[in-house]
Design a protein around this motif. Structure first.
Motif, PDB file in Angstrom:
ATOM      1  N   GLU A 124       6.964  -0.896   3.235  1.00 35.41           N
ATOM      2  CA  GLU A 124       5.911  -1.854   3.035  1.00 35.41           C
ATOM      3  C   GLU A 124       4.499  -1.021   3.701  1.00 35.41           C
ATOM      4  N   LEU A 125       4.980  -0.131   4.549  1.00 31.68           N
ATOM      5  CA  LEU A 125       3.563   0.858   4.603  1.00 31.68           C
ATOM      6  C   LEU A 125       3.123   1.559   3.447  1.00 31.68           C
ATOM      7  N   ASN A 126       3.985   2.164   2.894  1.00 29.91           N
ATOM      8  CA  ASN A 126       3.877   2.746   1.461  1.00 29.91           C
ATOM      9  C   ASN A 126       3.064   1.981   0.484  1.00 29.91           C
ATOM     10  N   ASP A 127       3.383   0.800   0.544  1.00 31.12           N
ATOM     11  CA  ASP A 127       2.785  -0.426  -0.354  1.00 31.12           C
ATOM     12  C   ASP A 127       1.245  -0.528  -0.202  1.00 31.12           C
ATOM     13  N   VAL A 128       1.003  -0.566   1.224  1.00 25.63           N
ATOM     14  CA  VAL A 128      -0.551  -0.693   1.622  1.00 25.63           C
ATOM     15  C   VAL A 128      -1.143   0.287   1.125  1.00 25.63           C
ATOM     16  N   LEU A 129      -0.695   1.662   1.245  1.00 28.47           N
ATOM     17  CA  LEU A 129      -1.437   2.744   0.645  1.00 28.47           C
ATOM     18  C   LEU A 129      -1.787   2.597  -0.921  1.00 28.47           C
ATOM     19  N   ILE A 130      -0.466   2.383  -1.327  1.00 27.54           N
ATOM     20  CA  ILE A 130      -0.611   2.389  -2.988  1.00 27.54           C
ATOM     21  C   ILE A 130      -1.737   1.010  -3.454  1.00 27.54           C
ATOM     22  N   ALA A 131      -1.537   0.140  -2.821  1.00 24.41           N
ATOM     23  CA  ALA A 131      -2.661  -1.009  -3.141  1.00 24.41           C
ATOM     24  C   ALA A 131      -4.028  -0.664  -2.770  1.00 24.41           C
ATOM     25  N   SER A 132      -4.166   0.107  -1.751  1.00 21.99           N
ATOM     26  CA  SER A 132      -5.422   0.414  -1.291  1.00 21.99           C
ATOM     27  C   SER A 132      -6.238   1.816  -1.753  1.00 21.99           C
ATOM     28  N   LEU A 133      -5.292   2.669  -1.935  1.00 26.64           N
ATOM     29  CA  LEU A 133      -5.860   4.064  -2.449  1.00 26.64           C
ATOM     30  C   LEU A 133      -5.143   4.479  -3.689  1.00 26.64           C
ATOM     31  N   GLY A 134      -4.320   3.612  -4.108  1.00 21.73           N
ATOM     32  CA  GLY A 134      -3.621   3.950  -5.463  1.00 21.73           C
ATOM     33  C   GLY A 134      -2.697   5.254  -5.507  1.00 21.73           C
ATOM     34  N   ARG A 135      -2.328   5.496  -4.406  1.00 21.32           N
ATOM     35  CA  ARG A 135      -1.360   6.567  -4.257  1.00 21.32           C
ATOM     36  C   ARG A 135      -0.698   6.635  -2.876  1.00 21.32           C
TER      37      ARG A 135
END
Length: 294
Positions: free
Chosen positions: A225-236
């Motif tokens: 879930e933390l990784n999903d936050v990064l993907i959603a906000s930073l694209g990676r």
């Protein structure tokens, strides 16, 4: 949460707690840089995660989204800084006197050059980051230290980094160096061939050089879930298993204690276990490149 880090000194605990200090070095001539403050950046998000001041609301919002998933997980940014202190100090004590710090991020307390030069004042450091805000702060903060440089470059372009005028003639690739990839590779997507990128840098290392990596690990359910936050906000953002992370060290000799959760890598004081999410989110290690026949 990513491309940046921290270092050490006589009082590692105090160094880890003080995030207000800055770099000290020289920057060659560069054109003015433009900084987009409407979108979050990896460097500024990480700054927000460690309680720094060099970020904007859009970056702080990413950190707050992460805290809603796991506040302790977000605190892993500070744990990552602590291992930077211990790792750089150890390498300098082994005689490493030049460092290439990829994805260095924004300056804070006890950076790579500060720790290395506390052990050996002659140590040279080049910081590399693709975020123009890092160069902007480098220009403002790097002033007197002729043995420290900061350059803007994309670590994916290995030849550009290694042949950059700020690197060539300053780092001697015929001699051992410390290659820093701390909290960086998990921002390289699988389709960007992170293994190939790491191998290309390793191929240029002289025997006796060291590779220092920390990386997000899929060690607990909320990590995804933390990784999903990064993907959603930073694209990676790319969680990987400990086994996959170990492959980045292929061809090198891991030093003790190997690849472990960050608090367990040569701690300066006893570690309280079991570890919470701040200690479990990332694993890391340091490996040495052997000479032929070793």
């Amino acid at each position: 949460m990513a491309d940046r880090r921290d270092r050490g000194g006589a009082d590692p605990g105090a160094a880890a707690r003080d995030y207000s200090l800055s770099w000290s070095g020289a920057v060659p001539d560069y054109e003015p840089v433009e900084i987009d403050t409407t979108k979050p950046s990896i460097a500024r998000v990480y700054d927000a995660a460690i309680g720094g001041k060099d970020h904007y609301e859009v970056d702080a919002a990413v950190v707050e989204a992460g805290r809603k998933v796991s506040a302790a997980g977000v605190a892993s940014a500070r744990v990552n800084r602590d291992i930077l202190i211990r790792g750089v100090r150890h390498l300098a004590e082994q005689g490493i006197d030049q460092f290439l710090d990829l994805g260095s991020g924004l300056p804070s307390a006890q950076n790579t050059h500060q720790v290395a030069q506390a052990v050996n004042p002659e140590a040279r450091v080049v910081y590399v980051d693709n975020d123009p805000i890092v160069l902007a702060h480098g220009r403002a903060l790097l002033a007197q230290d002729e043995r420290t440089r900061v350059i803007t470059a994309d670590m994916l372009d290995v030849e550009h980094v290694l042949n950059h005028p700020g690197v060539q003639g300053f780092i001697d690739f015929s001699k051992p160096l410390g290659l820093m990839m701390v909290a960086v590779i998990h921002h390289l997507l699988d389709e960007e061939d992170p293994g190939g990128v790491v191998d290309a840098y390793k191929a240029r290392l002289a025997p006796g050089s060291y590779l220092f990596i920390t990386h997000f690990c899929n060690s607990f359910p909320e990590a995804r879930e933390l990784n999903d936050v990064l993907i959603a906000s930073l694209g990676r953002g790319q969680l990987r298993s400990k086994e996959r992370i170990a492959t980045f060290f292929d061809g090198m000799d891991l030093i003790e204690p190997g690849i472990v959760p960050l608090p367990l890598w040569r701690p300066d004081e006893p570690v309280r276990e079991p570890l919470d999410h701040s200690g479990l989110l990332m694993v890391g290690g340091i490996a040495r490149k052997p000479a032929p026949g070793e």
